[in-house]
Design an enzyme around this catalytic site. Structure first.
Site, PDB file in Angstrom:
ATOM      1  N   ASP A   9     -11.075  68.245  -7.248  1.00 39.10           N
ATOM      2  CA  ASP A   9     -10.179  67.030  -6.853  1.00 39.10           C
ATOM      3  C   ASP A   9      -9.845  67.427  -5.252  1.00 39.10           C
ATOM      4  O   ASP A   9      -9.318  68.457  -5.161  1.00 39.10           O
ATOM      5  CB  ASP A   9      -8.918  66.993  -7.773  1.00 39.10           C
ATOM      6  CG  ASP A   9      -7.937  65.809  -7.120  1.00 39.10           C
ATOM      7  OD1 ASP A   9      -8.325  65.001  -6.487  1.00 39.10           O
ATOM      8  OD2 ASP A   9      -6.880  65.759  -7.836  1.00 39.10           O
ATOM      9  N   ASP A 105     -12.051  60.702  -4.685  1.00 38.11           N
ATOM     10  CA  ASP A 105     -11.982  62.165  -4.164  1.00 38.11           C
ATOM     11  C   ASP A 105     -11.870  63.052  -5.426  1.00 38.11           C
ATOM     12  O   ASP A 105     -11.672  64.300  -5.498  1.00 38.11           O
ATOM     13  CB  ASP A 105     -10.186  62.145  -3.657  1.00 38.11           C
ATOM     14  CG  ASP A 105      -9.494  61.566  -4.798  1.00 38.11           C
ATOM     15  OD1 ASP A 105      -9.918  60.798  -5.515  1.00 38.11           O
ATOM     16  OD2 ASP A 105      -8.093  61.999  -4.695  1.00 38.11           O
ATOM     17  N   GLU A 106     -12.423  62.630  -6.591  1.00 45.03           N
ATOM     18  CA  GLU A 106     -12.751  63.668  -7.687  1.00 45.03           C
ATOM     19  C   GLU A 106     -14.071  63.581  -8.223  1.00 45.03           C
ATOM     20  O   GLU A 106     -14.677  62.203  -8.183  1.00 45.03           O
ATOM     21  CB  GLU A 106     -11.610  63.102  -8.852  1.00 45.03           C
ATOM     22  CG  GLU A 106     -10.253  62.952  -8.454  1.00 45.03           C
ATOM     23  CD  GLU A 106      -9.191  62.670  -9.762  1.00 45.03           C
ATOM     24  OE1 GLU A 106      -9.858  62.752 -10.993  1.00 45.03           O
ATOM     25  OE2 GLU A 106      -8.363  62.226  -9.309  1.00 45.03           O
TER      26      GLU A 106
HETATM   27 MG   LIG Z   1      -7.072  64.063  -5.083  1.00 43.54          MG
END
Ligand SMILES: [Mg+2]
Length: 413
Positions: A9, A105-106
């Site tokens: 993440d 973002d992951e």
């Molecule tokens: Mg994040």
């Protein structure tokens, strides 16, 4: 054999990219806001320091400024986020080809087959953490576990720039004390419902008889029980897997409240211009429309209905949106924000049953016109051609929120 799954993440992603690109922002309380001027701009992301000062995602700008007087507001740069999201995925792919993105973002990574080459799962996580930091100037937090659900929980346990391992023998110690709301797919409504049965932690879920959960929450309850006990065999998708887009939505918060239907209609027409464009881009058609209306008290109301025929045409999407609004909204207050969403998408150009009540020739002529409009916009810019109704003050803020929803890959999918 137990799998080796990583969930990586990127920490405070939008804000971190902004600070990496503009060194003067480093070490400051920074908030990325949908719009930095208008009274309805909201915080989309915040830096570590801003977070410490109590800034939360979704806060209205003035509220955030009040909470943290030195707060620096910056507008979002989605092109940059997209670029760094891709670069990060490129790094992951050096270690495995099973990389499944979850938002910008992951990512989940299955590194079971990579340990021979790159060392243990923890070694690989450490290698990734360092590489992302050195090459991109961004930090990640990584969860390492034997399933996707626990890996995701792990990436949240220590951050930024940290790694947490959640092995099966530590499930009771690390996972079970967490509040049930932390569990994947345990949304706000489910969390509330569980609480009424005295179920507050993931451990409570794990130790409730599965039959009982199934009776109370249906299959969803059974799934949560399995997740809580580490029974999650869902695979990490291969990087070439192209997930079909589930819906395309477009929403705005107006700079001043909308007081009558004519204004609402123009906003809807505006929103569907972009939705139509995106549908074309992805070769999809909507078979339904959903609207979300927020009034001045910020209460959400959501309505949806199927379309008579699948379409990409902005006007047809807008008409359905207006019909939904007209039928359901009772003007208990002024309208503050509107989201229109094209739902239940299917590939464009699929054979379809002809509807006798719809003039198909007329529709085809309209589609040709839309093709031309699209072409003009591609060559001369988005604002080169516009429906006449959209001239004048639309009460639009400078920026709009875009949303493309991908289906979840887990559980019910
Ligand atoms: Mg994040």
């Amino acid at each position: 054999m137990e799998r080796n799954i990583l969930h990586s993440d990127l920490n405070a992603f939008y804000a971190s990219v902004e600070m990496m690109l503009d060194q003067t922002l480093q070490g400051k309380a920074v908030a990325v806001c949908g719009s930095t001027e208008e009274r309805h701009g909201i915080v989309l992301a915040k830096s570590q320091l801003a977070k410490k000062a109590g800034i939360k995602t979704g806060m209205v700008n003035w509220e955030a400024r009040q909470k943290c007087p030195g707060l620096i507001l910056v507008p979002p740069h989605y092109d940059q986020y997209l670029k760094y999201s891709k670069l990060t995925r490129g790094i992951y792919q050096r270690f495995t080809d099973q990389v499944e993105p979850y938002g910008m973002d992951e990512c989940w990574l299955d590194v079971t087959g990579s340990t021979e080459l790159f060392g243990s799962a923890m070694d690989i996580a450490e290698n990734i953490r360092k590489t992302v930091r050195e090459e991109l100037g961004l930090t990640v937090s990584i969860g390492v576990s034997y399933n996707k659900v626990f890996a995701k929980l792990g990436s949240d346990m220590k951050k930024p720039d940290a790694i947490t391992e959640v092995p099966s023998h530590k499930m009771e110690e690390l996972v079970w004390p967490l509040p049930s709301s932390e569990l994947f797919y345990c949304g706000r409504a489910t969390t509330k419902k569980l609480a009424t049965y005295g179920i507050h932690t993931i451990g409570d879920i794990a130790n409730t008889p599965p039959d009982l959960l199934k009776r109370r929450l249906g299959v969803n309850g059974l799934m949560l029980w399995n997740f809580a006990n580490g029974n999650d065999a869902s695979p990490v998708m291969h990087r070439d897997f192209v997930s079909p887009i589930k819906s395309i939505g477009h929403g705005i918060t107006c700079v001043s409240d909308l007081a009558h239907e004519e204004e609402v209609w123009r906003v809807m027409l505006q929103l569907t211009q972009d939705i139509g464009h995106k549908l074309r881009l992805h070769g999809l058609e909507a078979t339904g429309v959903q609207i979300t209306i927020k009034d001045h008290t910020l209460h959400d109301k959501q309505y949806q209905a199927p379309l008579e025929v699948p379409t990409q045409l902005p006007m047809e999407l807008a008409r359905k949106a207006r019909e939904l609004f007209h039928k359901n909204y009772h003007w208990s207050g002024h309208v503050r924000s509107i989201t229109v969403r094209a739902i239940n998408l299917i590939p464009h150009g699929q054979p379809q049953q002809l509807n006798l009540y719809i003039d198909q020739q007329k529709r085809e002529r309209k589609m040709v016109i839309e093709d031309t409009v699209e072409d003009i916009r591609c060559r001369f810019g988005k604002r080169a051609i516009y429906p006449a109704t959209l001239l004048g003050d639309l009460k639009f803020p400078g920026t709009l929120s875009h949303e493309i929803t991908m289906p979840g890959m887990m559980g019910r999918g």
